[in-house]
Design a protein around this motif. Structure first.
Motif, mmCIF file in Angstrom:
data_model
loop_
_atom_site.group_PDB
_atom_site.id
_atom_site.type_symbol
_atom_site.label_atom_id
_atom_site.label_comp_id
_atom_site.label_asym_id
_atom_site.label_seq_id
_atom_site.Cartn_x
_atom_site.Cartn_y
_atom_site.Cartn_z
ATOM 1 N N LYS A 94 0.952 -1.497 0.086
ATOM 2 C CA LYS A 94 -0.022 0.091 0.399
ATOM 3 C C LYS A 94 0.723 1.449 -0.123
ATOM 4 O O LYS A 94 0.881 2.023 -0.344
ATOM 5 N N LYS A 132 -6.507 -0.857 -11.540
ATOM 6 C CA LYS A 132 -6.716 0.107 -9.765
ATOM 7 C C LYS A 132 -7.005 1.530 -9.886
ATOM 8 O O LYS A 132 -6.504 2.102 -10.891
ATOM 9 N N VAL A 133 -7.508 1.630 -8.879
ATOM 10 C CA VAL A 133 -8.067 2.984 -8.629
ATOM 11 C C VAL A 133 -6.563 4.544 -8.478
ATOM 12 O O VAL A 133 -7.306 5.574 -8.534
ATOM 13 N N VAL A 137 -7.093 8.425 -7.859
ATOM 14 C CA VAL A 137 -6.889 9.239 -6.412
ATOM 15 C C VAL A 137 -6.637 10.507 -7.297
ATOM 16 O O VAL A 137 -6.408 11.691 -7.391
ATOM 17 N N GLN A 187 -11.536 12.177 -3.806
ATOM 18 C CA GLN A 187 -10.642 10.809 -4.073
ATOM 19 C C GLN A 187 -10.192 10.037 -2.964
ATOM 20 O O GLN A 187 -9.615 9.193 -2.699
ATOM 21 N N GLN A 189 -12.979 8.765 -1.233
ATOM 22 C CA GLN A 189 -14.201 7.370 -1.272
ATOM 23 C C GLN A 189 -14.622 6.247 -1.532
ATOM 24 O O GLN A 189 -13.549 7.099 -3.031
ATOM 25 N N LYS A 190 -13.849 5.501 -1.302
ATOM 26 C CA LYS A 190 -13.719 3.722 -2.526
ATOM 27 C C LYS A 190 -14.802 3.940 -3.382
ATOM 28 O O LYS A 190 -14.588 3.661 -4.583
ATOM 29 N N ALA A 191 -16.307 3.741 -3.101
ATOM 30 C CA ALA A 191 -17.297 4.146 -3.930
ATOM 31 C C ALA A 191 -16.521 5.357 -5.465
ATOM 32 O O ALA A 191 -16.579 5.186 -6.148
ATOM 33 N N VAL A 193 -13.296 6.737 -6.195
ATOM 34 C CA VAL A 193 -12.300 6.363 -7.020
ATOM 35 C C VAL A 193 -13.245 4.737 -7.851
ATOM 36 O O VAL A 193 -12.352 4.515 -9.019
ATOM 37 N N ARG A 194 -13.588 4.295 -7.340
ATOM 38 C CA ARG A 194 -14.351 2.265 -7.806
ATOM 39 C C ARG A 194 -14.343 2.958 -9.030
ATOM 40 O O ARG A 194 -14.292 2.732 -10.461
ATOM 41 N N THR A 197 -12.638 4.569 -12.032
ATOM 42 C CA THR A 197 -11.946 3.915 -12.368
ATOM 43 C C THR A 197 -12.261 2.870 -13.224
ATOM 44 O O THR A 197 -12.282 2.492 -14.327
#
Length: 235
Positions: A94, A132-133, A137, A187, A189-191, A193-194, A197
């Motif tokens: 990571k 990949k995100v 980001v 950027q 927030q997971k939802a 950036v997914r 992508t």
């Protein structure tokens, strides 16, 4: 200076002569200002063929292994990539991903073009894999457009493991710039950036015509198996 010599004197004319790249949608690449060009990654040749057709300089985030290889070949490869201004990226863990994002944002902050392969590695079988995100980001943090790009035919000329490329014509397609201003400030927030992508990968898929696998390429490689074809997730 080496980048310009390489592109216009040494390597560029030879690549144009041998592979006669067809270029579609070049007008979508901005003449100035920061932008990300996100493409599929089918071959080692991708690193050279895309820059050849662009009038602007582009900086790629290149895997660290290109800079740390052993022996004479490793030293020559490292010298080549450093001289061409490419940035080494450690792909393990990571924290390594965060370092790559910082490097990419540094390129964009200077108003330059950044090249990135969202799949994170070359496709081992010619299919398009889950992105990949990191690209999302960077796009949201810097507030820059993303130009999708499809390399077509480069897997056939130089698939992974082949040292000397076959001499065949290739096609490079650029899509319309993608504006993600509606996700500004998201950027983290997971939802979000997914979603960004996946939209980028959808546009690459539309340009390339590849089969899509909704798994990360590295995971499928590590498993040593051929992942089944998956439908692209609905937007």
């Amino acid at each position: 200076m080496f980048y310009q010599v390489l592109k216009y004197v040494l390597l560029g004319p030879l690549l144009r002569l041998l592979f006669r790249p067809r270029v579609e949608g070049l007008e979508h690449v901005p003449e100035e200002g920061a932008a990300i060009i996100a493409g599929n990654h089918l071959s080692f040749s991708d690193h050279f063929l895309m820059p050849v057709v662009l009038s602007r300089r582009i900086t790629f985030l290149a895997k660290q292994e290109y800079f740390t290889g052993p022996g004479l070949k490793g030293r020559l490869t490292a010298a080549f990539f450093r001289s061409a201004g490419q940035i080494p990226v450690d792909r393990s863990g990571k924290e390594a991903g965060q370092a790559a994002i910082r490097e990419g944002l540094g390129v964009l902050a200077k108003g330059e073009l950044l090249g990135i392969y969202p799949e994170g590695t070359r496709s081992h079988d010619g299919r398009l894999y889950k992105g990949k995100v990191g690209v999302a980001v960077m796009a949201l943090t810097a507030g820059v457009p993303v130009i999708p790009c499809a390399m077509v035919g480069t897997f056939e000329i130089q698939p992974p493991g082949r040292v000397v490329p076959r001499i065949r014509r290739v096609t490079i397609r650029f899509g319309e710039p993608l504006d993600f201003s509606r996700y500004a400030g998201m950027q983290g927030q997971k939802a979000a950036v997914r979603a960004v992508t996946d939209e980028i990968m959808y546009e690459i898929l539309a340009l390339s015509g590849q089969e899509y696998v909704d798994e990360y390429a590295a995971k499928v490689k590590d498993a040593g198996s051929a992942a089944p074809r998956r439908k692209f997730p609905r937007r």
